[in-house]
Enzyme design. Sequence first.
Site: not given
Length: 347
Positions: A181-182
Site C-alpha cells: 500500500h503506497c
Amino acid sequence: MKSLQYQCKSRMEEQPKVYEAQCWGCAQWLVLPSYTPAFRCGWCGALSIQKPPKTARSRWKSRLIVFRDRAFVTFVLIIIASTVCGGVWVAFPVLFTSINFSFVFHSALTAILTFNTLFNFALCAHSPPGPVGKIAWGDVGFVPRGGLEGHTFCEYCKSPKPKGAHHCRTCGTCVMDMDHHCPFIGNCVGANNHRHFILFLLYTVISCFYVFGMGLYTGLKIWPSVISFNHARSARRVSIPLGLDLGTDVVARLFGSPLVVSARAVGLLYLVVSSIAICTGVGLLLYQQVSLLYSGETFLDSLVPYGKSKDREGWDNVRRVFGNRHPFWWLFPTFSVDSGIRKIHVR
Ligand SMILES: [Zn+2]
Ligand SMILES: [Zn+2]
Ligand SMILES: [Zn+2]
C-alpha cells in the site's frame, strides 16, 4: 457455514479419536485424523486456517490513515506542479530568447514527460489495484471440484481470497498480486496498476534527471550575470537582470555580504537540489520494484523469510505486468494491461 471458525467434534465413544470440520468453501464436513489448525478440502481445494480473531481498526485510526494518504497525494501533486512550472519559469527565459528548434524541442519534451508522469500517477492512484471479482462458494452444489484450489477465507471481506491476494486494511478490500500500500498514491499497488506505478516512478526519475541537467545548464548561464550584477550593485549602478530582486540589501546589511540573488536564482537552486534528491530516492525505489518484478516476487513476498528462488527469475515476470508487446511500447500510455498470466481471477 460462512466462517473460518470451523467446528471440531470429537467422537469420544470411538477409538481412535477423530475430528470433523466443515470446509468454508463448499460447506462439506470433513473427517480429520487429528486436530489441526489448517487443512485443505479434498473436494474444492479451499484452505481453512485457524487464526486468532482479528480486531477491526478503530474509526479514528482509519480516518487518520485516510488523511495521511490524502496529504501525501497532495504533496506529490504540489511537487510535480512546482517542478514543472518552476522549471519552465526559471530555465526557459534564460535559455531560449527566441522561438527556434531548441525551444520547440524542449517544450515538447517537457510536455511529454509531464503528461506521462501525471497520466500514470492518475491511473495508479485512482484505478482499482486488483479486484478479486465474484467467486462462487459456500455450497457444494455450485462449487466444482478444485474450484477453490489454494483459496483462503478473508475475514474482513467475508469472501474467498485467491492465492496471491492480500487484504489491505487501509483500502478495505482484497487485492490480487498486492505489492504494497503506497501512501504517495493513496492506493494499493496490485495486479491492475503495477505497470502504471512502475511507469510513474520511471517518468519521475527521467523528468527529475532532465530538470537537474537543465538546471545546471541554466546555472552556468546565469552565474556570469549574477557576478556582474553584484559588481554593478557594488558600484551603485542598480539594475535587475534576472527577475525579482529579493531585497538583498537587507541580506547584505545583516550578513555584510555583497552577494545579490534574484528569485529566479533561488528557484533554480531549489530545482537543482530537489530534483537530484527526488531522482535518487525514487530511482532506488524503481530499482527495487524492477528487481522484485524480475524475480517474480511482490514486495510482500520479499518480506517472507524463506529466501529468493532463482528458478522464478526472468523477463516473463516483467511481461506479466507490462504485456507481451515489444518493450518499446511499454513506455507508451495505455489504460489496459494485456497480461496473460497475472489476470484478475473472475468467476
Ligand atoms: Zn471444500
Ligand atoms: Zn479482504
Ligand atoms: Zn491499500
